[in-house]
Write a protein that holds these residues in place. Structure first.
Motif, mmCIF file in Angstrom:
data_model
loop_
_atom_site.group_PDB
_atom_site.id
_atom_site.type_symbol
_atom_site.label_atom_id
_atom_site.label_comp_id
_atom_site.label_asym_id
_atom_site.label_seq_id
_atom_site.Cartn_x
_atom_site.Cartn_y
_atom_site.Cartn_z
ATOM 1 N N TYR A 111 0.794 -1.234 0.000
ATOM 2 C CA TYR A 111 0.000 0.000 0.000
ATOM 3 C C TYR A 111 0.824 1.281 0.000
ATOM 4 C CZ TYR A 111 -3.523 -3.427 1.393
ATOM 5 O OH TYR A 111 -4.348 -4.530 1.443
ATOM 6 N N CYS A 113 4.215 3.864 1.330
ATOM 7 C CA CYS A 113 4.745 4.346 2.607
ATOM 8 C C CYS A 113 4.709 5.884 2.630
ATOM 9 C CB CYS A 113 6.169 3.837 2.796
ATOM 10 S SG CYS A 113 6.897 4.313 4.361
ATOM 11 N N PRO A 115 1.248 4.042 3.979
ATOM 12 C CA PRO A 115 0.309 3.250 3.178
ATOM 13 C C PRO A 115 -1.038 3.946 2.988
ATOM 14 C CG PRO A 115 0.555 2.317 5.370
ATOM 15 C CD PRO A 115 1.539 3.427 5.285
ATOM 16 N N GLU A 116 -1.614 3.735 1.815
ATOM 17 C CA GLU A 116 -2.977 4.208 1.543
ATOM 18 C C GLU A 116 -3.869 2.974 1.500
ATOM 19 O OE1 GLU A 116 -3.156 6.588 -1.937
ATOM 20 O OE2 GLU A 116 -1.580 7.978 -1.273
ATOM 21 N N ASP A 119 -10.614 2.122 1.104
ATOM 22 C CA ASP A 119 -11.658 2.827 1.840
ATOM 23 C C ASP A 119 -12.689 1.810 2.330
ATOM 24 O OD1 ASP A 119 -13.312 2.171 -0.312
ATOM 25 O OD2 ASP A 119 -13.077 4.129 -1.275
ATOM 26 N N SER A 152 -9.692 -2.323 9.396
ATOM 27 C CA SER A 152 -8.864 -1.358 10.104
ATOM 28 C C SER A 152 -8.142 -1.977 11.284
ATOM 29 C CB SER A 152 -9.728 -0.181 10.559
ATOM 30 O OG SER A 152 -10.799 -0.650 11.355
ATOM 31 N N ASP A 167 4.252 8.752 11.193
ATOM 32 C CA ASP A 167 4.572 7.888 10.061
ATOM 33 C C ASP A 167 6.073 7.613 9.991
ATOM 34 O OD1 ASP A 167 1.944 7.727 9.344
ATOM 35 O OD2 ASP A 167 2.054 9.271 7.783
#
Length: 644
Positions: A111, A113, A115-116, A119, A152, A167
């Motif tokens: 995803y 760095c 990460p995304e 949704d 999540s 982060d």
């Protein structure tokens, strides 16, 4: 609106607390040496130990609660004038830290760095299907697929965020060693703020980053091996297919303390006429396989149960036979030598339970030449094989279900069960139990007025009454075992069936076990080093030690005795995680429970070796080095464990 009260009193108390804690530190109030204890001989000595907490996060309220017991005890004994020693270590060995670090790496690879993540809508889609993530299979050295469910709460990055990390800071935690730098100092900071009476000079972190503790554990295992307490061979163990190694207690999300459960796998051969769904397998030996804990009752089989709405598979075994059971059970079997390739289930047929109802079977030991596959609606998928052999003479569940089928013709008709598959079959006396006669299950069901298989609470009570009494007091009524006690012949009957090819030994976890890698564990037959805790001489010595141990209450003593009784072989090695290497076979790491059995002894000398350095990286006060020639001290009296 009420005005908020000031905090002056609390602030004043906190000020006193900090001043006194600083005074303790300056004076070394809780630093205790052997010479101190000798000078206070008349008042005695007191030692308190706390199981060192695992350093994959901050300490929590549970630690505080448990620690308070040690803290109050030490304070009380200190007031009595005793020399009190309360040391504290920090545990880093095992899988959890390494698994979390590797999970972070995978999330960053997948995803980005930072990460995304998907949704909410994408997450809902991912909940309904498993995303295939290609990871390196550490055990086999080739690419394999592992399911990584999203959500999540499943993201390691999100967990680190919840700890208040930025982060930039989180990225560092993708390296396992950073955890050892970050969390131990925070734990010490929190414990000091509580004012614990700890001799902090003796603190240490585990794993091979600390050369002194590493050498201590190596010495321990060399000594155990010299005394023939450690052995090597194929043994059944709880195993994580995803991690490719045994999954011991500290490696588990759930299932701590759960071990392998042994079953006798009864082979009931399908005979002609085959059900339509099995007709394509003609010429093969097809068996419905049932896992039972009671092989001695197989003389009384009257039928076999399957659940109509449950999914089953037929898979090919090592010798070409076809076994029918649930996918979960087949997965376990594939790690126990049942299939040609370890961990691979060669499925030849997918079935529903209703597809095999009415199938005629030839079952071992029973007096009925042919029995039939009948419907039972209460079979669970998370235990056994999904196939249940029926002994209505001695099982309340079986007699209740059989009576239901006999009484309810519409129920039989619904599943295409003919009268001659049910009505001629009566319970067969197999065991006599004092107070319950030769047909104990029908008798207790009548006594408790059990009307059907849906009377779950009454059936549980019936089983509790019968099974324990039957095991200890039941007498066999059949074959060459007539007149013998159940507990004396159970294993003999099991061996006879296995030797005749009518049954096999099958293992699965007593309860569900989930690894730290979110993998449902199996029982596997593994090559491994193991501690032979079940060895009779060692057990006897331990029981003798327990007799002389002063224990607070008899219940604690009974718990110790019960644990010693069931304790058998314990896998002490793994290939993944943090820890100390086995000195004689360095491809293996010593697992996290095995390297933490006598660490309390290390407290006695840690400050002399490490000089208060958690990692043991500073200069030793006694100038003892751990690097250089790996030659153990030759003094046979001390068997010194430092590598010189």
């Amino acid at each position: 609106m009420t005005e908020r009260k000031g905090t002056a009193k609390v602030d004043f108390l906190k000020k006193i607390e900090k001043e006194i804690q600083q005074k303790w530190k300056d004076e070394g109030a809780f630093e205790v040496n052997a010479s101190d204890a000798a000078s206070q001989k008349s008042n005695g000595k007191y030692f308190a130990t706390f199981p060192y907490p695992y350093m994959n996060g901050r300490l929590h309220l549970g630690h505080t609660f448990s620690l308070s017991k040690c803290e109050f005890a030490v304070g009380f004994q200190k007031l009595k004038g005793k020399a009190c020693l309360f040391p504290f270590g920090l545990h880093c060995t095992g899988m959890p830290i390494k698994a979390c670090a590797d999970k972070l790496k995978r999330e960053m690879e997948l995803y980005g760095c930072p990460p995304e993540f998907p949704d909410e809508e994408e997450e809902e889609e991912e909940d309904s299907k498993e995303e295939e993530v290609v990871i390196k299979d550490k055990a086999k050295g080739k690419k394999s697929k592992a399911a990584a469910k999203t959500g999540s709460s499943k993201y390691q990055w999100g967990i680190m965020k919840s700890l208040g990390l930025s982060d930039e800071e989180i990225v560092k935690f993708s390296e396992a060693e950073h955890w050892l730098d970050y969390f131990p100092p925070l734990a010490i900071q929190d414990l000091k703020s509580m004012g614990l009476k700890i001799d902090w000079r003796r603190s240490f972190v585990t794993t091979d980053v600390n050369p002194y503790y590493d050498s201590f554990v190596r010495w321990q295992f060399l000594t155990l091996r010299e005394r023939n307490k450690i052995k090597f061979g194929k043994r059944y163990t709880i195993y994580s297919p995803k991690d490719g190694q045994p999954c011991m207690d500290h490696d588990r999300q759930t299932g701590e303390g759960v071990g392998p459960q042994e079953y006798t796998l009864i082979k009931m051969k399908v005979v002609e006429p085959y059900p339509v769904k099995l007709s394509g397998l003609k010429g093969k030996n097809i068996f419905l396989v049932a896992a039972t804990l009671r092989p001695e009752t197989m003389f009384g089989q009257t039928n076999c149960w399957v659940r109509p709405d449950m999914k089953y598979i037929g898979f090919e075994t090592l010798n070409g036979d076809i076994f029918i059971c649930t996918q979960r059970a087949a997965r376990n079997m594939s790690y126990q030598g049942f299939t040609k390739i370890n961990g691979v289930v060669p499925v030849v047929k997918e079935l529903m339970g209703e597809d095999i109802l009415g199938a005629p079977l030839s079952a071992p030991l029973t007096s009925y030449k042919v029995i039939y596959t009948l419907p039972m609606l209460t079979i669970k998928e998370d235990k056994g094989t999904g196939v249940v052999t029926s002994v209505p003479s001695d099982s309340p569940d079986d007699i209740a279900a059989l009576r239901d089928l006999k009484k309810k013709q519409p129920f039989r008709a619904k599943y295409g069960i003919k009268d001659d598959m049910v009505l001629p079959f009566e319970p067969v006396p197999v065991i006599e139990i004092p107070g319950y006669g030769q047909l104990s299950a029908p008798m207790i069901c009548d006594e408790l007025k059990i009307q059907s298989q849906n009377d779950r609470e009454k059936l549980v009570e019936a089983k509790e009454r019968l099974y324990l009494k039957g095991f200890y007091e039941g007498i066999m009524l059949v074959a060459e075992f007539k007149g013998q006690k159940i507990q004396d012949v159970k294993k003999i009957i099991q061996k006879k069936m296995v030797d005749n090819g009518e049954a096999m030994i099958y293992m699965e976890p007593e309860k569900q076990v989930m690894s730290r890698s979110a993998d449902e564990c199996v029982v596997a037959l593994c090559d491994q080093w193991y501690l032979d805790y079940g060895e009779e001489t060692w057990k006897k010595q331990t029981h003798e030690c327990l007799k002389n141990l002063e224990i607070f209450c008899e219940e604690t003593r009974r718990n110790f005795e019960a644990t010693l009784d069931w304790l058998q072989e314990h896998a002490c090695s793994r290939t993944y995680g943090l820890g100390t290497r086995l000195p004689w076979d360095e491809q293996w790491l010593i697992e996290s429970l095995s390297d933490s059995t006598i660490y309390m002894a290390f407290y006695t000398v840690a400050h002399l070796l490490q000089g208060g350095n958690l990692r043991g990286q500073g200069e030793s006060p006694m100038r003892i080095r751990t690097k250089g020639r790996r030659t153990p001290c030759q003094n046979p009296a001390t068997r010194a464990w430092m590598w010189l």
